[in-house]
Motif scaffolding. Structure first.
Motif: not given
Length: 499
Positions: A436-446
């Motif tokens: 979950y945390a990794l997915a949110m980091v990816v979205l923040a990068a986008v």
């Protein structure tokens, strides 16, 4: 008094036309997000997995993205009203088929394929008709605001509405709801009159349509394969990129030969429009990605049912609705670049809050502040991004730019479900919190990518009065006289809409 009455009648007629157009955008956006809260119900009922439902969701979004450009071109040849109606019918058939699906295969055929094809036919006319019918700057901005707001609300409220229907009746009833809304739109759309006649002599680049669709499908399929086979992922993405290069080369060859390609290269020479397309893509990637990640996490990890999951998304819906209602006021006071920048900053803040609060507490309401911020940020910037792109071209290119704009937005949605979903699903059973945390980091990068693109948008100065100078800089080509047309020589000459 006569001119005033005539203006009043025209304004009322345009409002009646806007209702079915906005409803159409609402139901298509709703379809892209409401299945997120049905993951457990569908997977149990159809004896499939979470990944199977993710594939169905992604294919629906991908079909829209792959066919939106050809769908936009078909409006020139067969007419905007006709394509809109045919798209509604195909969508309705797909919704009914999905409601009766005995297995995942039929669900994919009905929801992912038929509803995707129907959406690709009916959405480009929504934006073309809005651009052609609402010729005054303020009224067009208001119309785009209403349509974009309905699209955003459909995507944000999809989990809540879908969750309520699923819990009260079943997940199948959510597709019956879609079919009923489509029937209402068909009735309301009788008031729509196409301002331009179809041009049956207009060629259709079948080869270009196939190449563009295949390239997009290969790239997104490659992303979906990331958690199964890294080499397959790389192979598919490279193959998709090569097909898209082939497509662009064929476009240039057709233009040099004096024939009309699927897309004119002139569409990509407008720097402001290109940046607007990037912001559109990232906005919908964020909206769909956050929706899928949060919904899947709540259902699979915390064992929430459909309605409980949907209720959590009311925070995002409330934020998006509040920002959308204030969109016209924002547009009068702030430049569009400012609104888009502010929107991305708020969305990035929302993803950060989702990451920080959720990891520290098991309380489900820890999701609310982050989702509220994401809804507010998206509501602020959805309309400016659409208006920047759509208003950058004249009527003779509205079919192309509408198809390209919607394709880019839906590609963002499919990438959101594919990228964020793949990151989450890969470890949702073994290391759920980390995934979950990794997915949110990816979205923040986008979100950061979108923010950087928005910084390069032109500074338009402060708007003054209802004319909304914030969008005047991108209106010049639309309002330019014939001698300002810089399109390819095989384009049709400038024509003004018939009243």
């Amino acid at each position: 008094m006569a001119p005033r009455n005539e203006a009043g009648h025209r304004s009322a007629a345009l409002r009646r036309v806007l209702i079915p157009l906005a409803l159409a955008q609402f139901i298509c956006s709703f379809a892209g997000s409401n299945m997120n809260v049905m993951i457990n119900d569908i997977s149990e009922d159809l004896d499939t997995s979470v990944q199977g439902v993710q594939v169905a969701i992604t294919i629906f979004l991908l079909v829209m993205a792959a066919l939106m450009i050809p769908g936009g071109k078909l409006t020139d040849k067969y007419g905007r009203k006709r394509c809109f109606t045919v798209g509604l019918v195909i969508y309705g058939v797909g919704a009914v088929m999905s409601a009766a699906a005995p297995g995942l295969g039929i669900l994919i055929l009905g929801n992912s394929i038929l509803e995707g094809v129907g959406t690709a036919l009916l959405i480009p006319p929504v934006y073309i008709l809005t651009t052609l019918l609402f010729t005054e700057v303020t009224s067009r901005a208001r119309a785009f605001g209403a349509i974009s707001a309905m699209g955003g609300i459909g995507a944000a409220a999809g989990p809540l509405i879908g969750g309520l229907i699923t819990s009260a009746i079943s997940w199948r009833a959510a597709f019956v709801f879609q079919a009923l809304v489509i029937a209402i739109i068909v009735v309301l759309a009788r008031n729509i009159t196409d301002p331009l006649p179809p041009d049956r002599t207009r060629p259709f680049d079948t080869g270009g349509a196939i190449l563009s669709a295949v390239g997009l499908v290969l790239i997104v399929t490659g992303i979906l394969a990331a958690d199964n086979n890294a080499w397959l992922m790389i192979t598919l993405i490279i193959a998709g990129a090569l097909v898209l290069v082939w497509f662009l080369r064929s476009v240039r060859a057709k233009e040099r030969a004096g024939t009309e390609p699927m897309l004119s290269t002139a569409l990509f020479r407008n720097r402001t429009s290109n940046l607007g397309l990037v912001t559109q893509n990232t906005q919908w990637l964020l909206l769909t990605g956050v929706s899928f990640v949060v919904a899947a996490y709540l259902q699979v990890v915390r064992d929430y049912d459909a309605v409980e999951t949907g209720v959590i998304f009311t925070a995002e819906t409330a934020g998006l609705l509040a920002a959308s209602l204030a969109a016209e006021r924002f547009a009068k006071r702030h430049a569009q670049r400012t609104l888009i920048l502010a929107g991305f900053l708020v969305v990035i803040g929302g993803t950060t809050v989702l990451l920080a609060l959720v990891s520290r507490t098991p309380n489900v309401w820890a999701f609310a502040p982050g989702l509220l911020l994401i809804g507010l940020g998206l509501g602020v910037m959805l309309t400016p991004s659409v208006n920047i792109v759509q208003s950058a071209f004249g009527e003779h290119q509205q079919g192309e730019i509408s198809g390209l704009s919607r394709s880019v937005s839906n590609l963002g949605s499919s990438l959101g479900a594919a990228i964020a979903g793949t990151v989450l699903v890969a470890g949702i059973t073994s290391t759920p919190e980390r995934s979950y945390a990794l997915a949110m980091v990816v979205l923040a990068a986008v979100g950061l990518v979108g923010l950087v693109a928005a910084t390069f948008l032109p500074r338009t100065g402060s708007p003054s009065g209802p004319a909304q100078q914030a969008i005047s800089s991108v209106q010049t080509e639309f309002t330019a006289p014939p001698h300002k047309d810089v399109s390819s020589p095989f384009r049709r000459p400038w024509r003004t809409p018939r009243r």
